[in-house]
Design an enzyme around this catalytic site. Structure first.
Site, PDB file in Angstrom:
ATOM      1  N   CYS A 171      53.959   6.487 108.708  1.00 14.53           N
ATOM      2  CA  CYS A 171      53.998   7.853 108.186  1.00 14.53           C
ATOM      3  C   CYS A 171      54.648   7.925 106.803  1.00 14.53           C
ATOM      4  O   CYS A 171      54.184   8.671 105.927  1.00 14.53           O
ATOM      5  CB  CYS A 171      54.713   8.782 109.166  1.00 14.53           C
ATOM      6  N   HIS A 195      59.017  14.297 106.634  1.00 14.79           N
ATOM      7  CA  HIS A 195      59.701  13.173 105.992  1.00 14.79           C
ATOM      8  C   HIS A 195      59.830  13.447 104.494  1.00 14.79           C
ATOM      9  O   HIS A 195      58.908  13.958 103.852  1.00 14.79           O
ATOM     10  CB  HIS A 195      58.911  11.877 106.175  1.00 14.79           C
TER      11      HIS A 195
END
Length: 347
Positions: A134, A246
């Site tokens: 990710c 994130h």
């Protein structure tokens, strides 16, 4: 007739997001199957305005499936991806297991989607395509247009990764510890190595012999495989008490001159990127604003005067979307654009 899609690991955080995005993007699917382990048989999951009942992976027939999107972990992917591919489906895998195999493409469509055309034409292809980590996915989306313009020679990346990257257990641990602290319960770490509520942990995945963690190594290895093997990459990966999204502080060195203004203009024109970069309070992206969004957000673009041809920037994305579910679906969409036909249509 449309495509038949199986979502393996449908009950997890990423699996549920895959179902949501398939519906949102109106993916041309005639049928979607939600698959999981036997303990989840019959569990109901939302797919647009429909409800799917989870089926058992062990007894599912993949012989008429076009795409199998896997988000069930490395051990499941190791065992099942070759079997599913042998049944004729294209496997798009979210685990780390297949990413570093030389005969398996590692794909972020905005960056290296062109490799899929060659892969489709290869009669000896494995049938498996890997989705990157990710953190890597959002990073290379932001690096690609800058690399094309001025050639990146070195990238120093610090990641600030949400607990959803560790699955439902990570989300539950942050939630339970946060609540517990307010009533004086002792926050006992289980999923994470230390207390995650009101804390940051500079440790994701296992430690390697050189002192880096495997999560940090993934960013290095995957950036090189997807973008350019000549780029020098170093990373520090940190878990932070954020539920979804994130963030990355990125410092870049280039072979050729590039200004912050040039970088800002280049990124504004690049696919999959939103630039939010005002030099004022609140003029930047944070994880909260990116939840549920498709784009990778780039902020705080500035010149690094400590090195020649240096830039610094801040990169944020919904890790369950671009970092996982969205990217897998974009891979399937790219394959369709490049001529992959549903089995029923090809027959």
């Amino acid at each position: 007739m449309g495509y038949r899609v199986a979502v393996v690991g449908a009950t997890g955080n990423v699996g549920r997001e895959v179902l949501n995005i398939l519906a949102e993007r109106k993916f041309p699917a005639d049928e979607v199957f939600a698959l999981a382990s036997s303990r989840s048989i019959g569990k109901e999951l939302s797919y647009g305005d429909k409800i799917l009942k989870t089926k058992d992976l062990q007894h599912f027939d993949f012989s008429s499936v076009d795409f199998a999107i896997m988000s069930a972990g490395g051990s499941i992917s190791k065992d099942w991806a070759p079997r599913i591919a042998a049944a004729g489906a294209i496997v798009i895998d979210n685990s780390s297991y297949w990413r570093y195999h030389s005969d398996v493409p590692l794909v972020v469509p905005e960056v290296n989607g062109h490799v899929l055309e060659r892969w489709l034409a290869d009669e000896k292809r494995t049938g498996i395509i890997a989705n990157p980590n990710c953190s890597t996915a959002q990073l290379v989306v932001a690096l690609k247009p800058l690399h094309d313009h001025a050639r990146i020679t070195r990238a120093v990346v610090s990641t600030y990764q949400s607990v959803s990257g560790a699955g439902k257990e990570g989300v539950d641990e942050l939630w339970n510890q946060t609540k517990g602290i307010f009533v004086n319960d002792s926050p006992t770490p289980q999923k994470f190595t230390k207390q995650i509520a009101f804390n940051v942990i500079p440790h994701i995945d296992v430690f390697m012999e050189d002192g880096y963690t495997k999560e940090e190594w993934k960013v290095l290895a995957e950036t090189k495989k997807i973008l350019d093997p000549k780029i020098k990459v170093t990373c520090t990966a940190v878990r932070v008490p954020v539920f979804v999204g994130h963030s990355e502080a990125v410092n870049l060195e280039f072979a050729n001159p590039i200004s912050a203004d040039e970088a800002r203009d280049i990124l504004r024109e690049a696919p999959g990127i939103s630039v939010l970069d005002k030099r004022e309070a609140g003029g930047y992206a944070t994880p909260v604003e990116t939840v549920g969004e498709y784009d990778t957000y780039v902020s705080r673009i500035r010149e690094d005067v400590t090195v020649e041809n240096g830039l610094a920037m801040w990169v944020v994305s919904d890790n369950l979307r671009k970092g996982a579910a969205l990217n897998t679906i974009q891979i399937a969409e790219t394959l369709i654009e490049k001529g992959y036909k549903a089995r029923a249509l090809a027959a």
